[in-house]
Design a protein around this motif. Structure first.
Motif, PDB file in Angstrom:
ATOM      1  N   PHE A 226       0.832  -1.214   0.000  1.00 39.43           N
ATOM      2  CA  PHE A 226       0.000   0.000   0.000  1.00 39.43           C
ATOM      3  C   PHE A 226       0.862   1.258   0.000  1.00 39.43           C
ATOM      4  O   PHE A 226       0.504   2.269  -0.621  1.00 39.43           O
ATOM      5  N   ALA A 227       2.009   1.205   0.689  1.00 35.09           N
ATOM      6  CA  ALA A 227       2.914   2.355   0.705  1.00 35.09           C
ATOM      7  C   ALA A 227       3.442   2.662  -0.693  1.00 35.09           C
ATOM      8  O   ALA A 227       3.725   3.814  -1.016  1.00 35.09           O
ATOM      9  N   PHE A 228       3.546   1.654  -1.523  1.00 34.46           N
ATOM     10  CA  PHE A 228       3.987   1.849  -2.905  1.00 34.46           C
ATOM     11  C   PHE A 228       2.842   2.278  -3.815  1.00 34.46           C
ATOM     12  O   PHE A 228       3.028   3.080  -4.729  1.00 34.46           O
ATOM     13  N   LEU A 229       1.640   1.716  -3.585  1.00 34.35           N
ATOM     14  CA  LEU A 229       0.557   1.844  -4.557  1.00 34.35           C
ATOM     15  C   LEU A 229      -0.550   2.807  -4.153  1.00 34.35           C
ATOM     16  O   LEU A 229      -1.489   2.998  -4.936  1.00 34.35           O
ATOM     17  N   SER A 230      -0.472   3.393  -2.986  1.00 34.65           N
ATOM     18  CA  SER A 230      -1.513   4.320  -2.559  1.00 34.65           C
ATOM     19  C   SER A 230      -1.688   5.437  -3.592  1.00 34.65           C
ATOM     20  O   SER A 230      -0.706   6.008  -4.083  1.00 34.65           O
ATOM     21  N   THR A 231      -2.924   5.739  -3.921  1.00 38.30           N
ATOM     22  CA  THR A 231      -3.195   6.754  -4.953  1.00 38.30           C
ATOM     23  C   THR A 231      -2.713   8.129  -4.532  1.00 38.30           C
ATOM     24  O   THR A 231      -2.140   8.878  -5.330  1.00 38.30           O
TER      25      THR A 231
ATOM     26  N   GLU B 203       0.017  10.703 -15.388  1.00 33.87           N
ATOM     27  CA  GLU B 203      -1.113  10.812 -14.471  1.00 33.87           C
ATOM     28  C   GLU B 203      -1.094   9.663 -13.457  1.00 33.87           C
ATOM     29  O   GLU B 203      -0.751   8.522 -13.781  1.00 33.87           O
ATOM     30  N   SER B 204      -1.457   9.972 -12.232  1.00 32.53           N
ATOM     31  CA  SER B 204      -1.481   8.966 -11.175  1.00 32.53           C
ATOM     32  C   SER B 204      -2.463   7.844 -11.503  1.00 32.53           C
ATOM     33  O   SER B 204      -3.500   8.079 -12.141  1.00 32.53           O
ATOM     34  N   ILE B 205      -2.129   6.646 -11.056  1.00 32.46           N
ATOM     35  CA  ILE B 205      -2.968   5.476 -11.318  1.00 32.46           C
ATOM     36  C   ILE B 205      -3.679   5.061 -10.040  1.00 32.46           C
ATOM     37  O   ILE B 205      -3.066   5.006  -8.965  1.00 32.46           O
TER      38      ILE B 205
ATOM     39  N   ASN C 116       3.769   9.262  -6.575  1.00 36.23           N
ATOM     40  CA  ASN C 116       4.349  10.558  -6.205  1.00 36.23           C
ATOM     41  C   ASN C 116       5.817  10.712  -6.570  1.00 36.23           C
ATOM     42  O   ASN C 116       6.263  11.828  -6.868  1.00 36.23           O
ATOM     43  N   SER C 117       6.578   9.626  -6.537  1.00 40.02           N
ATOM     44  CA  SER C 117       8.018   9.740  -6.755  1.00 40.02           C
ATOM     45  C   SER C 117       8.470   9.278  -8.136  1.00 40.02           C
ATOM     46  O   SER C 117       9.603   9.556  -8.527  1.00 40.02           O
ATOM     47  N   ILE C 118       7.618   8.567  -8.845  1.00 46.74           N
ATOM     48  CA  ILE C 118       8.015   8.080 -10.171  1.00 46.74           C
ATOM     49  C   ILE C 118       7.135   8.657 -11.273  1.00 46.74           C
ATOM     50  O   ILE C 118       7.623   9.297 -12.210  1.00 46.74           O
ATOM     51  N   LEU C 119       5.816   8.451 -11.158  1.00 50.83           N
ATOM     52  CA  LEU C 119       4.918   8.880 -12.238  1.00 50.83           C
ATOM     53  C   LEU C 119       4.776  10.400 -12.321  1.00 50.83           C
ATOM     54  O   LEU C 119       4.808  10.979 -13.414  1.00 50.83           O
ATOM     55  N   LYS C 120       4.621  11.055 -11.163  1.00 55.58           N
ATOM     56  CA  LYS C 120       4.414  12.503 -11.169  1.00 55.58           C
ATOM     57  C   LYS C 120       5.613  13.254 -11.743  1.00 55.58           C
ATOM     58  O   LYS C 120       5.432  14.154 -12.593  1.00 55.58           O
ATOM     59  N   PRO C 121       6.874  12.964 -11.349  1.00 57.45           N
ATOM     60  CA  PRO C 121       8.014  13.659 -11.969  1.00 57.45           C
ATOM     61  C   PRO C 121       8.113  13.421 -13.476  1.00 57.45           C
ATOM     62  O   PRO C 121       8.664  14.260 -14.203  1.00 57.45           O
TER      63      PRO C 121
END
Length: 316
Positions: free
Chosen positions: A141-146, A162-164, A153-158
């Motif tokens: 959950f710490a990895f996949l929380s929306t 768009e967040s999944i 927050n640390s991979i997709l957003k930079p």
């Protein structure tokens, strides 16, 4: 003659008693395991009859009316029967193949390391196997929380992606579950393979090195063939549980999310939800008996095939 026979019997009894006394420490060491086996595996056996009854709490297990095979019909006539059976079998087949390949690869790598480094990596690889499924679910959950997840927050957003919403998108979860299962269970099989490799005669490798064999050739021609009995044994044991699933992995890790049921629902989670929501004990008993029977039949069949081609590698 009678006196001699009596003396002989007395002598045998004395020898038997002496041997028994010598083995008392071993019996005492085995006693907790035997008690657990009896309480956990044998005492519940009379409850199998629930699979063939319409359970009534007032009448009790043995006083309830017989239902024949109605509980099994209910289990297989539900609309989810195909989905839960497919998920259980395909996931387990994937786990068996990947776990075997990766565990052997890691064990071979660890066997080449020095003793101190080997101990550190052994502990690091085995640690996930000892972690509770609840803790694993929070780590995932710490990895996949929306909102606060590491990936969003640390991979997709930079990257401007768009967040999944991971817990509502079922397309990703077959891969997520396989990765989590591999991370959690590879350490156990790896240790078994490593302990087997360590026991191999080093003379084989020294002779192969003198003949100019590369590391890959040594692995292919020496390590893998010598590992074959262990591989067959662990694979047969895994096949016996192919109709069972890791409840924590398929229930806790996906957070019991409804949109993910088509790819996370297995026989175990389906029975649990049915028991939790419907209170249908008899259906749960029927499913458990079905799983045990199929697993037993698969072990016998697989062992028969192995024994036909290589009797030395068969379990029995």
């Amino acid at each position: 003659m009678e006196i001699a026979a009596t003396t002989k019997n007395i002598s045998k009894r004395k020898k038997g008693w002496v041997q028994f006394r010598k083995c008392i420490p071993l019996y005492l060491m085995a006693l907790p395991g035997l008690a657990y086996l009896f309480i956990n595996n044998y005492m519940p056996l009379p409850g199998i009859v629930l699979a063939f009854k319409n359970f009534n709490a007032r009448k009790g297990i043995f006083g309830s009316d017989w239902a024949g095979l109605d509980n099994f019909r209910y289990l297989f006539h539900t609309k989810d029967a195909w989905i839960i059976t497919r998920n259980t079998i395909l996931y387990n087949l994937t786990f068996i193949i990947l776990n075997t390949v990766c565990a052997i690869a890691v064990a071979i790598i660890l066997a080449e390391l020095t003793a101190k480094v080997k101990k550190f990596y052994q502990s690091a690889i085995l640690l996930p196997f000892l972690i509770s499924a609840v803790i694993v679910s929070y780590l995932v959950f710490a990895f996949l929380s929306t909102e606060n997840g590491f990936i969003n927050n640390s991979i997709l957003k930079p990257l401007g992606i768009e967040s999944i919403s991971w817990y509502t998108e079922k397309m990703y979860w077959p891969f997520i579950l396989v990765i989590v299962a591999l991370w959690k269970t590879i350490g156990y099989n790896c240790i078994i393979y490593l302990s087997t490799i360590v026991g191999f005669d080093k003379g084989y490798y020294e002779a192969a090195a003198i003949d100019g064999a590369t590391k890959w050739q040594q692995i292919k021609k020496i390590t893998i063939p010598l590992l074959k009995p262990t591989i067959v044994m662990l694979t047969l044991m895994a096949i016996g549980r192919i109709f069972y699933s890791d409840f924590g992995l398929f229930y806790q890790v996906p957070q019991n999310s409804g949109p993910l049921f088509p790819v996370t629902n297995t026989i175990d989670t389906y029975v649990y939800r049915g028991l939790l929501e419907l209170g249908d004990i008899t259906m749960s008993a029927a499913a458990g008996l079905y799983q045990s029977f199929v697993g037993f039949a698969l072990v016998l069949s697989a062992n028969m095939i192995v024994r036909k081609y290589d009797s030395d590698s068969a379990l029995f």
